[in-house]
Design an enzyme around this catalytic site. Structure first.
Site, PDB file in Angstrom:
ATOM      1  N   HIS A 204      20.550  62.485  63.084  1.00  0.00           N
ATOM      2  CA  HIS A 204      20.032  61.420  62.215  1.00  0.00           C
ATOM      3  C   HIS A 204      18.556  61.106  62.411  1.00  0.00           C
ATOM      4  CE1 HIS A 204      20.495  58.923  65.806  1.00  0.00           C
ATOM      5  NE2 HIS A 204      19.761  58.002  65.214  1.00  0.00           N
TER       6      HIS A 204
HETATM    7  C1  UD1 Z   1      18.172  53.207  63.520  1.00  0.00           C
HETATM    8  C2  UD1 Z   1      17.217  53.137  64.701  1.00  0.00           C
HETATM    9  C3  UD1 Z   1      17.524  54.277  65.646  1.00  0.00           C
HETATM   10  C4  UD1 Z   1      18.988  54.345  66.020  1.00  0.00           C
HETATM   11  C5  UD1 Z   1      19.841  54.365  64.762  1.00  0.00           C
HETATM   12  C6  UD1 Z   1      21.311  54.356  65.101  1.00  0.00           C
HETATM   13  C7  UD1 Z   1      14.953  52.267  64.179  1.00  0.00           C
HETATM   14  C8  UD1 Z   1      13.534  52.638  63.978  1.00  0.00           C
HETATM   15  N1  UD1 Z   1      15.829  53.305  64.274  1.00  0.00           N
HETATM   16  O1  UD1 Z   1      17.895  54.423  62.834  1.00  0.00           O
HETATM   17  O2  UD1 Z   1      16.771  54.083  66.829  1.00  0.00           O
HETATM   18  O3  UD1 Z   1      19.232  55.505  66.768  1.00  0.00           O
HETATM   19  O4  UD1 Z   1      19.507  53.209  63.983  1.00  0.00           O
HETATM   20  O5  UD1 Z   1      22.116  54.653  64.007  1.00  0.00           O
HETATM   21  O6  UD1 Z   1      15.275  51.117  64.263  1.00  0.00           O
HETATM   22  N2  UD1 Z   1      21.163  53.373  55.752  1.00  0.00           N
HETATM   23  C9  UD1 Z   1      22.322  53.206  55.055  1.00  0.00           C
HETATM   24  N3  UD1 Z   1      23.195  52.231  55.458  1.00  0.00           N
HETATM   25  C10 UD1 Z   1      22.937  51.420  56.509  1.00  0.00           C
HETATM   26  C11 UD1 Z   1      21.739  51.578  57.212  1.00  0.00           C
HETATM   27  C12 UD1 Z   1      20.853  52.575  56.828  1.00  0.00           C
HETATM   28  O7  UD1 Z   1      22.592  53.910  54.101  1.00  0.00           O
HETATM   29  O8  UD1 Z   1      23.784  50.561  56.833  1.00  0.00           O
HETATM   30  C13 UD1 Z   1      20.236  54.448  55.343  1.00  0.00           C
HETATM   31  C14 UD1 Z   1      19.111  53.971  54.465  1.00  0.00           C
HETATM   32  O9  UD1 Z   1      18.809  55.000  53.575  1.00  0.00           O
HETATM   33  C15 UD1 Z   1      17.972  53.795  55.453  1.00  0.00           C
HETATM   34  C16 UD1 Z   1      18.238  54.925  56.430  1.00  0.00           C
HETATM   35  O10 UD1 Z   1      19.655  55.009  56.513  1.00  0.00           O
HETATM   36  O11 UD1 Z   1      16.705  53.869  54.865  1.00  0.00           O
HETATM   37  C17 UD1 Z   1      17.666  54.702  57.797  1.00  0.00           C
HETATM   38  O12 UD1 Z   1      18.125  53.456  58.328  1.00  0.00           O
HETATM   39  P1  UD1 Z   1      17.239  52.671  59.421  1.00  0.00           P
HETATM   40  O13 UD1 Z   1      17.915  51.427  59.821  1.00  0.00           O
HETATM   41  O14 UD1 Z   1      15.823  52.558  58.960  1.00  0.00           O
HETATM   42  O15 UD1 Z   1      17.174  53.662  60.646  1.00  0.00           O
HETATM   43  P2  UD1 Z   1      18.287  54.599  61.306  1.00  0.00           P
HETATM   44  O16 UD1 Z   1      17.960  55.993  60.951  1.00  0.00           O
HETATM   45  O17 UD1 Z   1      19.668  54.109  61.067  1.00  0.00           O
END
Ligand code: UD1
Length: 352
Positions: A204
């Site tokens: 991820h």
């Molecule tokens: C975040 C943390 C990472 C951690 C990971 C665990 C930061 C910078 N990164 O990364 O350290 O390892 O969580 O999972 O804080 N999205 C969904 N549903 C959700 C949440 C996110 O679809 O409930 C999608 C969205 O397209 C979003 C993308 O995932 O833009 C990334 O989500 P984000 O919270 O920015 O970071 P993670 O990659 O989950």
């Protein structure tokens, strides 16, 4: 004594679970604030339900966005929450944008901050988590470190006086859940036989998902593994693969949703190997005695590399062979504490 926990992303819910129990047992008034960084049921609600975490007292509902927009929205929303509760400690967890927002919001209001899982370093400044860790550690008043290596990093940055070695709260929860799921059947995607050899994979990190050529190479390498691979796909992985027309289900790879925590632990327990770029899963594989292959250039959990339990394979060479290698022989060290870290966290907060 009032402690206000700021959480928002999947790994933080895992860390919160044992801490919430320890704070309750210590008679602490514990306020839980969920930023809303993770909002999908499989990434959020399932963890609260399975790990019996009390419902959040406050939900900021911030959702996804660029780092600046997401972190800034949390910061703005936390002002009023912190002003209302005036906690004795604002407790932030790990290294996500929710961690940084909690720390910056509290320091601006002159409220004491404790950072759980302080002192981890990858020394890779491309990782958003590395900025979050360094900035949070330097804003915090109490640094709760999981390992001696983390303590050493904090000391080398001039932070020794504020640092305490408490152990790793993820060990607490991992051991409890391992014991609870032992003897239950593993839930795996169709095409992955729980009785046969199989590999659990998660990918991820932006460095692996966001560049189409890199994601294609990672998917191709997973496709060379000769046993069934359960690829537990974070929404970001699915979204990026769809955006760039990249097939994830190659070779023996079966793509499935992320598993609830107890089912993940059960699936890892039965696996031949784990392939991941997650920090938490590297350590869970180590704690559960399953060989891990990490698709990154470095790890902040360096202790997992000792004895070959974890191997870094950022260039993907020989991933098929690494993914199914046998477990190393000999004793595994126990660098991550004894499963009672959360009690020490509660003690530090109530006496610190
Ligand atoms: C975040 C943390 C990472 C951690 C990971 C665990 C930061 C910078 N990164 O990364 O350290 O390892 O969580 O999972 O804080 N999205 C969904 N549903 C959700 C949440 C996110 O679809 O409930 C999608 C969205 O397209 C979003 C993308 O995932 O833009 C990334 O989500 P984000 O919270 O920015 O970071 P993670 O990659 O989950």
């Amino acid at each position: 004594m009032k402690v206000l926990s700021v959480v928002g992303a999947r790994p933080q819910f895992v860390k919160l679970a044992p801490v919430a129990v320890a704070l309750r047992d210590a008679g602490v008034d514990h306020v839980i604030v969920h930023t809303g960084q993770h909002y999908d049921a499989l990434l959020s609600d399932a963890f609260f339900a399975d790990l019996k975490i009390p419902d959040p007292d406050v939900h900021l509902g911030v959702g996804s966005g660029s780092h600046g927009a997401q972190t800034g929205a949390m910061l703005a929303a936390l002002d009023a929450v912190l002003a209302e509760h005036r906690p004795d400690w604002t407790l932030v967890y790990g290294d996500t944008n929710s961690t940084l927002a909690g720390a910056v919001a509290a320091v601006k209001l002159h409220l004491p901050i404790a950072h759980l899982e302080a002192g981890l370093r990858s020394f890779n400044r491309r990782m958003p988590e590395e900025h979050n860790r360094v900035l949070t550690d330097h804003a915090a008043d109490l640094l709760l470190a999981p390992t001696q290596v983390a303590m050493d990093h904090l000391a080398s940055e001039g932070l020794a006086a504020r640092s305490r070695l408490v152990g790793d709260v993820m060990t607490d929860v991992c051991y409890l859940v391992r014991d609870a799921v032992a003897g239950t059947p593993a839930t795996l995607p169709d095409g992955v036989d729980p009785a046969g050899p199989y590999v659990i994979a998660t990918i991820h990190r932006p460095d692996n998902t966001d560049d189409p050529a890199r994601l294609d190479a990672v998917a191709a390498a997973l496709g060379t593994i000769e046993v069934p691979v359960a690829l537990l796909a974070h929404p970001r992985l699915r979204a990026k693969a769809a955006e760039h027309g990249i097939e994830l289900a190659r070779g023996r790879v079966r793509v499935a949703d992320p598993l609830p925590y107890p089912q993940l632990v059960r699936a890892v327990l039965g696996a031949r190997g784990v392939v991941t770029d997650s920090g938490g899963l590297q350590k869970e594989a180590f704690l559960l005695g399953v060989p891990c292959t990490t698709v990154r250039t470095e790890t902040e959990w360096v202790e997992t590399l000792d004895g070959g339990w974890n191997v870094l394979a950022n260039d993907l060479t020989g991933l098929d062979r690494l993914a199914t290698r046998p477990a190393p022989s000999g004793e595994r060290a126990r660098p991550y504490g004894d499963g009672h870290a959360a009690e020490r966290v509660a003690t530090e907060l109530t006496t610190g």
